[in-house]
Design a protein around this motif. Structure first.
Motif, PDB file in Angstrom:
ATOM      1  N   GLU A 271      11.723  80.724 111.700  1.00 28.76           N
ATOM      2  CA  GLU A 271      11.554  82.112 110.945  1.00 28.76           C
ATOM      3  C   GLU A 271      12.198  81.903 109.647  1.00 28.76           C
ATOM      4  O   GLU A 271      11.582  82.139 108.464  1.00 28.76           O
ATOM      5  N   HIS A 272      13.421  81.373 109.388  1.00 29.97           N
ATOM      6  CA  HIS A 272      14.102  81.092 108.203  1.00 29.97           C
ATOM      7  C   HIS A 272      13.597  80.095 107.472  1.00 29.97           C
ATOM      8  O   HIS A 272      13.261  80.160 106.134  1.00 29.97           O
ATOM      9  N   LEU A 273      13.056  79.065 108.064  1.00 24.91           N
ATOM     10  CA  LEU A 273      12.420  77.964 107.416  1.00 24.91           C
ATOM     11  C   LEU A 273      11.004  78.050 106.737  1.00 24.91           C
ATOM     12  O   LEU A 273      10.708  77.625 105.596  1.00 24.91           O
ATOM     13  N   LEU A 274      10.437  79.144 107.157  1.00 21.90           N
ATOM     14  CA  LEU A 274       9.188  79.339 106.361  1.00 21.90           C
ATOM     15  C   LEU A 274       9.254  80.139 105.051  1.00 21.90           C
ATOM     16  O   LEU A 274       8.254  80.161 104.234  1.00 21.90           O
ATOM     17  N   PHE A 275      10.679  80.478 104.545  1.00 24.54           N
ATOM     18  CA  PHE A 275      10.890  81.071 103.460  1.00 24.54           C
ATOM     19  C   PHE A 275      11.167  79.947 102.549  1.00 24.54           C
ATOM     20  O   PHE A 275      11.406  80.309 101.261  1.00 24.54           O
ATOM     21  N   LYS A 276      11.259  78.773 102.849  1.00 23.91           N
ATOM     22  CA  LYS A 276      12.130  77.640 102.119  1.00 23.91           C
ATOM     23  C   LYS A 276      10.964  76.849 101.146  1.00 23.91           C
ATOM     24  O   LYS A 276      11.267  76.033 100.445  1.00 23.91           O
ATOM     25  N   GLY A 277       9.800  77.188 101.316  1.00 25.46           N
ATOM     26  CA  GLY A 277       8.736  76.454 100.342  1.00 25.46           C
ATOM     27  C   GLY A 277       7.509  76.137 101.161  1.00 25.46           C
ATOM     28  O   GLY A 277       7.438  75.975 102.238  1.00 25.46           O
ATOM     29  N   THR A 278       6.364  76.108 100.324  1.00 25.70           N
ATOM     30  CA  THR A 278       4.862  75.589 100.961  1.00 25.70           C
ATOM     31  C   THR A 278       4.765  74.447  99.877  1.00 25.70           C
ATOM     32  O   THR A 278       5.325  73.839  99.136  1.00 25.70           O
ATOM     33  N   GLY A 279       3.392  73.927 100.450  1.00 26.01           N
ATOM     34  CA  GLY A 279       2.922  72.906  99.347  1.00 26.01           C
ATOM     35  C   GLY A 279       2.699  73.241  97.877  1.00 26.01           C
ATOM     36  O   GLY A 279       2.779  72.499  96.980  1.00 26.01           O
TER      37      GLY A 279
ATOM     38  N   ALA B 225       1.059  89.990  98.156  1.00 25.44           N
ATOM     39  CA  ALA B 225       1.789  90.093  99.349  1.00 25.44           C
ATOM     40  C   ALA B 225       1.110  89.042 100.553  1.00 25.44           C
ATOM     41  O   ALA B 225       1.635  88.417 101.361  1.00 25.44           O
ATOM     42  N   ILE B 226      -0.387  89.546 100.941  1.00 23.08           N
ATOM     43  CA  ILE B 226      -1.046  88.887 101.509  1.00 23.08           C
ATOM     44  C   ILE B 226      -1.252  87.221 101.462  1.00 23.08           C
ATOM     45  O   ILE B 226      -1.027  86.526 102.539  1.00 23.08           O
ATOM     46  N   ASP B 227      -1.163  86.897 100.307  1.00 24.64           N
ATOM     47  CA  ASP B 227      -1.249  85.724  99.574  1.00 24.64           C
ATOM     48  C   ASP B 227      -0.249  84.726  99.955  1.00 24.64           C
ATOM     49  O   ASP B 227      -0.072  83.530 100.626  1.00 24.64           O
ATOM     50  N   VAL B 228       1.057  85.366  99.593  1.00 25.88           N
ATOM     51  CA  VAL B 228       2.103  84.772  99.884  1.00 25.88           C
ATOM     52  C   VAL B 228       2.325  84.527 101.404  1.00 25.88           C
ATOM     53  O   VAL B 228       2.794  83.198 101.743  1.00 25.88           O
ATOM     54  N   LEU B 229       2.254  85.470 102.388  1.00 24.47           N
ATOM     55  CA  LEU B 229       2.476  85.423 103.746  1.00 24.47           C
ATOM     56  C   LEU B 229       1.299  84.358 104.079  1.00 24.47           C
ATOM     57  O   LEU B 229       2.002  83.576 105.132  1.00 24.47           O
ATOM     58  N   GLY B 230       0.044  84.362 103.931  1.00 27.40           N
ATOM     59  CA  GLY B 230      -0.558  83.372 104.353  1.00 27.40           C
ATOM     60  C   GLY B 230      -0.163  81.936 103.931  1.00 27.40           C
ATOM     61  O   GLY B 230      -0.275  81.083 104.719  1.00 27.40           O
ATOM     62  N   ASP B 231       0.356  81.587 102.758  1.00 28.56           N
ATOM     63  CA  ASP B 231       0.914  80.323 102.367  1.00 28.56           C
ATOM     64  C   ASP B 231       2.198  79.891 103.054  1.00 28.56           C
ATOM     65  O   ASP B 231       1.980  78.939 103.665  1.00 28.56           O
ATOM     66  N   MET B 232       2.949  80.818 103.332  1.00 28.75           N
ATOM     67  CA  MET B 232       4.112  80.687 104.186  1.00 28.75           C
ATOM     68  C   MET B 232       3.778  80.348 105.529  1.00 28.75           C
ATOM     69  O   MET B 232       4.099  79.128 106.127  1.00 28.75           O
ATOM     70  N   ILE B 233       2.723  81.047 106.280  1.00 34.14           N
ATOM     71  CA  ILE B 233       2.524  80.746 107.502  1.00 34.14           C
ATOM     72  C   ILE B 233       1.668  79.163 107.840  1.00 34.14           C
ATOM     73  O   ILE B 233       1.888  78.836 108.661  1.00 34.14           O
ATOM     74  N   THR B 234       0.770  78.967 106.879  1.00 31.37           N
ATOM     75  CA  THR B 234      -0.168  77.938 107.128  1.00 31.37           C
ATOM     76  C   THR B 234       0.037  76.661 106.376  1.00 31.37           C
ATOM     77  O   THR B 234      -0.650  75.662 106.867  1.00 31.37           O
TER      78      THR B 234
ATOM     79  N   ARG C   3      -6.357  78.333 104.710  1.00 30.90           N
ATOM     80  CA  ARG C   3      -5.657  76.793 104.128  1.00 30.90           C
ATOM     81  C   ARG C   3      -5.441  75.932 105.299  1.00 30.90           C
ATOM     82  O   ARG C   3      -5.154  76.228 106.386  1.00 30.90           O
ATOM     83  N   ASN C   4      -5.810  74.758 105.111  1.00 27.03           N
ATOM     84  CA  ASN C   4      -5.378  73.687 106.062  1.00 27.03           C
ATOM     85  C   ASN C   4      -6.088  73.991 107.339  1.00 27.03           C
ATOM     86  O   ASN C   4      -5.540  73.423 108.465  1.00 27.03           O
ATOM     87  N   GLY C   5      -7.408  74.290 107.376  1.00 26.28           N
ATOM     88  CA  GLY C   5      -8.400  74.476 108.479  1.00 26.28           C
ATOM     89  C   GLY C   5      -7.417  75.600 109.438  1.00 26.28           C
ATOM     90  O   GLY C   5      -8.049  75.390 110.738  1.00 26.28           O
TER      91      GLY C   5
END
Length: 462
Positions: free
Chosen positions: A99-107, A148-157, A258-260
């Protein structure tokens, strides 16, 4: 006692007055891409004040929304069907670590980019891990919901999960564990759960992990856990506020594509079922801490989350320790002055539950506190509650339920937990009707059934 959604027979229902039409919320039978209306609420003039809709996207991702008339905000949450009870002993604390790590950045976004995106629009952004699920949530102005949806989707995927981030966040989590170990309320409730189900079991272990388990977790273990559990068919995107369901579905499809991530034709994973009862172990557990007070929790086995008696137990719990007029508050604090803080609570899971009393008092008053609490529990088991307590308890549950659903964030939580954990959504009128239907005999029976169970006690203090 938290009221949760339960199963009921399928089919539409209509109530008079504040009109509500409702249908089943889940089931793999819904065809991918189709939208189903689950609940429509109208006022006396026939105008729609709230509408709940559900769509299943490819990959099994569920999107559930509530359109709220008159709102200017919107809340969105990603509910993931994984929590601390899904961890092996070697992975203890992995859900919370992730949970913590998903806030640390995406591609495409750094950790700072993620923070700035929501701060720049005055949004609220956070996450939490529970024993059976994890939730990432945001609350924004209605016009900023797509962001908000875009940021959450980016973090999750598309989470980066770099080695550097794992090591940096490991120290943060170790500090958090130390902070909780300095909080007597956290310590005593963790001890209570460990006594109830065993400190080496998934339900009995603490959510955050231990110093040893977090220190031992490797990046490879966390990445495997992420790939195994963070799948579209184990997730629900819930949103509530001033929104349009079709627009939210399009935004979710884009953000989570993203990413299939949405590839495939999987059906949603059903909620954890009560395949067998998990018994609660009676006994005493204690821990020494250099606190000024002694904190204790005295309780016993309660009800599983979909037990039909939970509404009656909620009323009994209110009479026991749910407010300033409750038996415990009046007897322990007002009449005897034994403690400043005293309350009762209930918690439930698919196969088991707990009911208990929490007290913080001076060390010299522990024996008197325990004697009073035990006497009240025995009195409940033998005699139940009074007609006045039934009336007051119903009022507390009704008021707490309605007032708790006054904002978009609480409405979003209702949708997310109902869909992910219970697979069915009771309307507000349904729940209120079930509360009203509880009789004094129902309360007497559930009090006799629950409060006669063997006792377990956790004590933390000097």
């Amino acid at each position: 006692m938290t009221l949760s959604v339960s199963h009921r027979k399928s089919g539409d229902t209509t109530t008079t007055g504040r009109q509500t039409t409702a249908g089943r919320s889940s089931g793999s039978a819904q065809r991918v891409g189709t939208t189903r209306t689950l609940e429509t609420v109208t006022d006396a003039s026939g105008a729609v004040t709230s509408r709940v809709r559900r769509t299943v996207l490819p990959g099994g991702l569920r999107v559930v929304t509530e359109q709220m008339a008159g709102a200017r905000s919107a809340a969105v949450g990603v509910w993931v069907g994984v929590g601390s009870r899904d961890e092996s002993a070697q992975l203890h604390g992995c859900s919370h670590f992730l949970e913590h790590l998903l806030f640390k950045g995406t591609g495409s976004r750094s950790a700072l980019d993620i923070s700035v995106a929501l701060d720049a629009v005055g949004g609220e952004f956070n996450a939490f891990t529970a024993k059976e699920y994890t939730c990432f949530h945001a609350r924004v102005l209605d016009e900023d919901l797509p962001l908000a949806i875009d940021v959450l989707g980016d973090m999750i995927t598309d989470s980066a999960l770099t080695s550097e981030d794992v090591e940096a966040e490991r120290d943060v989590i170790l500090d958090e564990i130390a902070m909780h170990d300095d909080d007597p309320d956290d310590v005593v409730h963790n001890l209570f759960a460990a006594q109830a189900w065993g400190g080496d079991t998934p339900l009995g272990r603490g959510i955050a992990g231990t110093t040893d388990s977090i220190t031992a977790l490797s990046r490879a273990q966390i990445v495997r856990f992420y790939r195994r559990h963070y799948r579209a068919d184990r997730m629900v995107v819930a949103a509530a506020g001033n929104l349009d369901h079709a627009s939210v579905v399009r935004q979710v499809r884009k953000a989570f594509g993203r990413n299939g991530f949405l590839d495939g034709d999987a059906t949603p994973v059903a909620p954890r079922g009560a395949t067998r009862r998990i018994p609660v172990r009676p006994g005493v557990a204690h821990a020494t801490r250099p606190f000024e007070q002694v904190n204790l929790v005295l309780g016993m086995e309660g009800l599983a989350r979909d037990d039909e008696r939970r509404f009656a137990l909620g009323i009994v719990n209110a009479a026991l320790g749910g407010g300033t007029s409750s038996r415990l508050f009046q007897e322990v604090r007002e009449r005897r002055g034994l403690a400043y803080s005293v309350y009762s609570f209930g918690s439930s899971h698919a196969e088991t539950g707990l009911i208990g009393v929490g007290v913080g008092c001076l060390p010299g008053k522990v024996d008197d506190v325990l004697a009073v609490v035990r006497a009240e529990l025995a009195r409940l088991a033998a005699d139940g509650i009074t007609a006045d307590e039934l009336r007051i308890g119903k009022g507390q549950l009704r008021g707490g339920l309605v007032l708790g659903l006054e904002d978009s964030a609480s409405r979003m939580s209702r949708l997310g937990k109902g869909e992910l954990v219970h697979q069915e959504l009771l309307t507000l009128d349904d729940v209120l009707a079930r509360i009203d239907a509880v009789t004094l005999a129902d309360c007497q029976q559930v009090a006799a059934d629950v409060f006669a169970n063997p006792e377990l006690l956790a004590i933390v203090g000097p």
